[in-house]
Each structure stands twice: as structure tokens, then as C-alpha cells.
Design an enzyme around this catalytic site. Structure first.
Site, PDB file in Angstrom:
ATOM      1  N   GLU A 176      33.188  46.311  45.254  1.00  0.00           N
ATOM      2  CA  GLU A 176      33.737  46.261  46.616  1.00  0.00           C
ATOM      3  C   GLU A 176      32.587  45.847  47.524  1.00  0.00           C
ATOM      4  O   GLU A 176      31.686  46.636  47.780  1.00  0.00           O
ATOM      5  CB  GLU A 176      34.223  47.679  46.970  1.00  0.00           C
ATOM      6  CG  GLU A 176      35.174  47.714  48.092  1.00  0.00           C
ATOM      7  CD  GLU A 176      36.368  46.871  47.792  1.00  0.00           C
ATOM      8  OE1 GLU A 176      36.497  45.833  48.453  1.00  0.00           O
ATOM      9  OE2 GLU A 176      37.149  47.211  46.882  1.00  0.00           O
ATOM     10  N   GLY A 184      28.990  48.051  48.023  1.00  0.00           N
ATOM     11  CA  GLY A 184      27.730  47.709  48.682  1.00  0.00           C
ATOM     12  C   GLY A 184      27.698  46.226  49.002  1.00  0.00           C
ATOM     13  O   GLY A 184      28.748  45.591  49.164  1.00  0.00           O
ATOM     14  N   SER A 185      26.485  45.663  49.040  1.00  0.00           N
ATOM     15  CA  SER A 185      26.357  44.267  49.469  1.00  0.00           C
ATOM     16  C   SER A 185      26.766  43.298  48.363  1.00  0.00           C
ATOM     17  O   SER A 185      26.735  43.632  47.173  1.00  0.00           O
ATOM     18  CB  SER A 185      24.901  43.984  49.857  1.00  0.00           C
ATOM     19  OG  SER A 185      24.114  43.961  48.694  1.00  0.00           O
ATOM     20  N   LYS A 239      26.415  58.529  42.294  1.00  0.00           N
ATOM     21  CA  LYS A 239      25.108  58.300  42.936  1.00  0.00           C
ATOM     22  C   LYS A 239      25.383  57.840  44.364  1.00  0.00           C
ATOM     23  O   LYS A 239      25.665  56.682  44.623  1.00  0.00           O
ATOM     24  CB  LYS A 239      24.333  57.220  42.159  1.00  0.00           C
ATOM     25  CG  LYS A 239      22.859  57.365  42.177  1.00  0.00           C
ATOM     26  CD  LYS A 239      22.065  56.765  43.281  1.00  0.00           C
ATOM     27  CE  LYS A 239      22.326  55.458  43.883  1.00  0.00           C
ATOM     28  NZ  LYS A 239      21.831  55.402  45.284  1.00  0.00           N
ATOM     29  N   CYS A 241      32.566  47.697  56.207  1.00  0.00           N
ATOM     30  CA  CYS A 241      32.785  46.434  55.474  1.00  0.00           C
ATOM     31  C   CYS A 241      33.876  45.650  56.169  1.00  0.00           C
ATOM     32  O   CYS A 241      33.908  44.427  56.111  1.00  0.00           O
ATOM     33  CB  CYS A 241      33.243  46.657  54.041  1.00  0.00           C
ATOM     34  SG  CYS A 241      32.660  48.113  53.268  1.00  0.00           S
ATOM     35  N   GLU A 299      27.010  38.546  56.761  1.00  0.00           N
ATOM     36  CA  GLU A 299      27.338  39.919  57.154  1.00  0.00           C
ATOM     37  C   GLU A 299      26.115  40.561  57.822  1.00  0.00           C
ATOM     38  O   GLU A 299      25.018  40.539  57.276  1.00  0.00           O
ATOM     39  CB  GLU A 299      27.743  40.730  55.918  1.00  0.00           C
ATOM     40  CG  GLU A 299      28.222  42.112  56.278  1.00  0.00           C
ATOM     41  CD  GLU A 299      28.759  42.890  55.084  1.00  0.00           C
ATOM     42  OE1 GLU A 299      28.112  42.875  54.020  1.00  0.00           O
ATOM     43  OE2 GLU A 299      29.825  43.525  55.233  1.00  0.00           O
ATOM     44  N   GLY A 336      25.931  43.444  44.411  1.00  0.00           N
ATOM     45  CA  GLY A 336      27.136  43.437  43.586  1.00  0.00           C
ATOM     46  C   GLY A 336      27.091  42.359  42.531  1.00  0.00           C
ATOM     47  O   GLY A 336      27.536  42.559  41.391  1.00  0.00           O
TER      48      GLY A 336
HETATM   49  C1  UN1 Z   1      34.865  50.153  55.240  1.00  0.00           C
HETATM   50  O1  UN1 Z   1      35.293  49.215  55.926  1.00  0.00           O
HETATM   51  O2  UN1 Z   1      33.666  50.201  54.967  1.00  0.00           O
HETATM   52  O3  UN1 Z   1      39.923  50.739  56.723  1.00  0.00           O
HETATM   53  C2  UN1 Z   1      35.801  51.225  54.776  1.00  0.00           C
HETATM   54  C3  UN1 Z   1      39.194  51.506  57.340  1.00  0.00           C
HETATM   55  C4  UN1 Z   1      38.755  52.778  56.670  1.00  0.00           C
HETATM   56  C5  UN1 Z   1      37.851  52.487  55.505  1.00  0.00           C
HETATM   57  C6  UN1 Z   1      36.840  51.430  55.820  1.00  0.00           C
HETATM   58  N1  UN1 Z   1      39.918  53.488  56.226  1.00  0.00           N
HETATM   59  O4  UN1 Z   1      38.849  51.263  58.478  1.00  0.00           O
END
Ligand code: UN1
Length: 483
Positions: free
Chosen positions: A232, A210-211, A157, A266, A367, A215
């Protein structure tokens, strides 16, 4: 008539396509297909599964430019970044294709004679994968490739903001020969269809990116329903710039870490912790460089920073800037505004924004997921690390210094899942574990061999060829051992 949602280009406001939202009966049908397909897929040799992965990764390579362009259109980041996103899926496919001929377990001596012991990985079943819009092909690939290599079947999804990138990826898998029912794609808004996946009794595993707030509720439901669950979540990643740092290098890193993907990673650098001896010089040069960043449509090769993905996200960023100014009373050094003039008016653009603040401020703790960075002045290495560790998150951290002792202590003391030395907080490679500590996750890691531990279970196997009943822990084997 099923509900539909619109896929909008965040740089131009133009409608790209209209996507039907999956209904509960579509979702049910997908789970049923995934459950049926699981019985044959789990028996299909892993090495052969790997060969299909390899073919799909080659198809992605052939279509890289076209898929990158479609990705830029639907979520905004510049072409060089969307090419990187497709490349990350290609690399992930290549990595797990090889894993089809490894998937190593252990063999170990038994405590009893004429008995053999080993471990094998077994698949979990039907996996529900919920993915975000910021890495719309890379993150689905981090989940789908190891999941199906291990013999699971999946329901993906994707975010409703990036349906086309998910479709392109699934197209490559299907064309490469992934049998029907192994990979299923459903579309919908997170709140409804995501929850449905998390609650479905036939889905054995949820992998969610996601957030932290969402999560936490995903984890709660999975706990109640005894599902495996990998989370994550958010980050508030910091870069430390010490007084002995190569300042040009740190500056380049700060610009890329904070404003790459318009801060919507993230792992984005959202705090820069700078030693007082070089603070003013670093601050002034950073503001100067950030002011000159070229902002625009990601399809334009000159663009360095694209739009914010959606109007809702744009509003969140603007709200945080208000909090920074009026609640935190941080000093705004650059930006802070939605860009409304000329070509920007039709899209969701926000100025690169730099605050000067302190560690306890909301903008330095929460964040934001936008092009907003907070500079924090510190007096010592110890203070820098303690500021870096002062949030609930623990995804990625970085330090710029030439001093090996500081490097080693930073590696030891930073509360992060990923630590960079003389590089910004972004740039993870697919064969190393990706994820974080504290509220960033729940102890799992994606990518590399770590992802195999999410998508498989260990089975311990004992083979007794002694021809008699042997009792572990009870049969005395040691001469002289008392029964
Ligand atoms: C993310 O930070 O949302 O490490 C993923 C990175 C990428 C993946 C980032 N390979 O900058």
C-alpha cells in the site's frame, strides 16, 4: 545493552519515552513463537477467533479517549482525528469479528457424477506487518484483524515514530484473550528491522504500507523469496472542481483534504484541478480560508492542523517548497515556511502552503506528505481527468460537480482505486476495499472482504463418493460425445 530510540512529541519537542530496539535475536524469538502458535491458532474455530476480536474492540472503545491522547502526543494530529483513528480500529474489529461466522467459500457442481466440489480459505502462516506513523492504530488494525481472523499469526513492526499506539492496540488484543505468540510486536527503524522481516525465511507473507520507493524493494525481495506480498504505497491525489460545483462544499472539502492530518495521509488532496470559469474565485477563497487555519498542539481543542511528524519530514516538506519555487517556478500563493516563532519553535510546524502551478511540475507529480497543495487551472472536463491521471500514482481522486454525466464518466475514467463524488480524497470506510492502481500498490486491497484475499489462500476440495476412479476431462459423460 540493546539500542534504544526516543519517542518525541512533535508539537513540543518533549521526550515521551525511550523504546528499546528489538535485536535480531528478539526478532528470531518472535518468529519462533509465531510459528509455534500458528499450529494451534489455525485450528481454533474462526467464530471463536471473532469473539476475541470483538472483546478487543470493546476494550479499545473503553480506552478510546486515553489512546487518542497518547496518539496525538506521539504523532501530532489533533484529538478529533486521533479519536477517529482509534474509531477506525474499533470499526475494523467489529467488521472482522462478524467475518468469523462467514469466511464464505463456494460450493459448485462437479463435472462428474457422485462428486462434490467446494473451496475453503486457509491461512498463510506467519505474516510480517510493517506499518506507518500517520494512522498508527487504524493501519495496524487493517492488517492484524483480518490476518488473525483468518488463522495466521503475525509480527507487527510499527513505525519507530509511533510505538505507543501500536503497544496500546496490542495490549487490547492480549487482554481480550489472543493467545501468546499469535500477535508479536517488535520495534525498530524501517531500514534494519523491516528488511530483516522481509528477508526472514519463516515469514510467509509481508503486508507493507509506506513509500513507493521502499515498496518496490520490498516487492522485489518478496518476489525472489516467493512470499505473498501486499503493498500500500504513495499517492498524489487530486480533486477536480468543475464550473458547476457547489463552491462552498468544494472549499470545505479542499481544506479538509489538503490540510487534515497536515497533509500527511496517503490519500491527502495534494492537487486541486479547477475549471477556469471559477478558478479565480475558488483560489482566492481557498487562500483566505487556509490563512485562517488554527495551527498548534493537537491536544488544544481549537487546533485545526497539528505539526509535521518529525524533523526529517519537516525538512522534506521544506525541500519540496524550494523545488516548487526555484526549480518548477510555481507561484507561491500562501505559506511555504517552517514556523519558528514562540510556541512553534519547539515543535515541527509548517505553514499551510498553496502553489499555483501546472501538471508537469515536480510538486504536482511527486508525493510530498505535508500541508502543500498545488492548484492547476483547466479548460474542460476531459483536460481535468487527463491531468488527474497524469501521475504514476493511482490511490484516490475526487470530483465536485452537479452533472450526473460527468460523475459517471469520472467514475469510469479516473485511474484510481478510490473515487469520491462531491467529497474530498480522504474518508474511506473500513468495509470497502482500500488501495490504488499503478505505482500505488501491487493489485491488492486492504479492508473489507478484499483483505481476506491477502491473508488467506484458496483451497479447492473435491470429494468423490462414486466408489470408482473418475477422470476429469477424460471420462465421457455426454451422450454422443466422442472419446
Ligand atoms: C491514509 O490515507 O493514509 O481514508 C489512510 C481515510 C482514512 C484512512 C487514510 N480512513 O481518510
Amino acid at each position: 545493552m540493546p539500542k534504544h530510540f526516543q519517542n518525541i512529541n512533535p508539537a513540543t519537542g518533549q521526550l515521551i519515552n525511550i523504546v528499546p530496539e528489538s535485536t535480531p535475536s528478539d526478532l528470531d524469538a518472535a518468529v519462533k513463537k509465531a510459528k509455534d502458535a500458528f499450529q494451534s491458532w489455525r485450528r481454533f474455530p474462526a467464530a471463536k477467533r471473532g469473539e476475541i476480536l470483538l472483546r478487543s474492540m470493546k476494550l479499545l472503545e473503553e480506552h478510546k479517549e486515553e489512546f487518542a491522547k497518547e496518539m496525538t502526543e506521539e504523532m501530532g494530529k489533533p484529538l478529533k482525528e486521533t479519536r477517529g483513528d482509534v474509531q477506525e480500529a474499533i470499526d475494523t474489529g467489529f467488521y472482522y469479528a462478524g467475518e468469523g461466522r462467514r469466511l464464505f467459500g463456494q460450493t459448485t457442481p462437479s463435472e462428474l457424477p457422485d462428486k462434490f466440489a467446494m473451496t475453503v480459505r486457509i491461512p498463510v502462516g506467519v505474516c510480517g506487518l510493517i506499518t506507518p506513523w500517520n494512522f498508527p492504530m487504524a493501519i495496524p488494525s487493517w492488517k492484524i484483524y483480518p490476518a488473525i481472523l483468518c488463522g495466521n499469526t503475525v509480527i507487527l513492526k510499527p513505525s519507530s515514530l509511533t510505538p505507543n499506539s501500536a503497544k496500546n492496540f496490542v495490549w487490547a488484543l492480549e487482554k481480550a484473550g489472543v493467545p501468546p505468540g499469535v500477535v508479536n510486536l517488535v520495534y525498530g527503524e524501517g531500514a534494519e528491522s523491516g528488511q530483516w522481516l522481509v528477508n526472514h525465511p519463516e515469514i510467509s507473507l509481508i503486508s507493507f504500507t509506506g513509500s513507493s520507493r521502499t515498496g518496490s524493494s520490498v516487492g522485489e525481495t518478496c518476489g525472489k523469496l516467493h512470499k505473498k506480498c501486499s503493498l500500500e504505497l504513495g499517492g498524489k491525489n487530486a480533486m477536480i472542481v468543475m464550473d458547476d460545483a457547489d463552491l462552498d462544499l468544494a472549499l470545505e472539502g479542499a481544506l479538509w483534504g489538503a490540510f487534515g492530518t497536515a497533509g500527511q495521509r496517503c490519500t491527502a488532496t495534494s492537487r486541486i484541478i479547477v475549471h477556469e470559469k471559477i478558478y479565480k474565485k475558488f483560489r482566492d477563497r481557498l487562500v483566505e480560508r487556509a490563512r485562517k487555519l488554527k495551527i498548534g498542539n493537537g491536544l488544544d481543542p481549537k487546533t485545526e492542523m497539528g505539526p509535521i511528524v518529525s524533523e526529517t519530514q519537516l525538512e522534506t516538506v521544506a525541500r519540496y517548497v524550494e523545488i516548487g519555487k526555484n526549480v518548477d517556478h510555481a507561484r507561491l500563493l500562501l505559506g511555504g515556511n517552517i514556523m519558528k516563532k514562540g510556541a512553534y519553535a519547539r515543535g515541527h510546524f509548517f505553514e499551510p502552503t498553496i502553489f499555483e502551478g501546472t501538471s508537469n511540475m515536480r510538486i504536482a507529480q511527486e508525493e510530498i506528505f505535508g500541508p502543500v497543495v498545488v492548484l492547476i487551472k483547466i479548460k474542460s472536463f476531459e483536460e481535468a481527468v487527463s491531468v488527474l491521471n497524469s501521475t504514476v500514482y493511482g490511490l484516490s481522486g475526487s470530483i465536485y460537480t452537479q452533472d450526473i454525466r460527468r460523475v459517471m464518466r469520472a467514475i469510469q475514467d479516473m485511474e484510481t482505486g478510490i473515487t469520491y463524488v462531491n467529497a474530498p480524497t480522504i474518508g474511506a470506510e473500513v468495509h470497502l476495499p482500500f488501495g490504488g492502481v499503478k505505482h500505488t500498490g501491487n493489485g491488492h486491497r486492504e479492508a473489507g472482504t478484499a483483505a481476506l484475499d491477502i491473508f488467506s489462500e484458496w483451497k479447492a476440495v473435491y470429494i468423490d463418493y462414486s466408489g470408482r476412479l473418475q477422470k476429469a476431462q477424460i471420462d465421457a459423460q455426454m451422450p454422443g460425445r466422442k472419446p
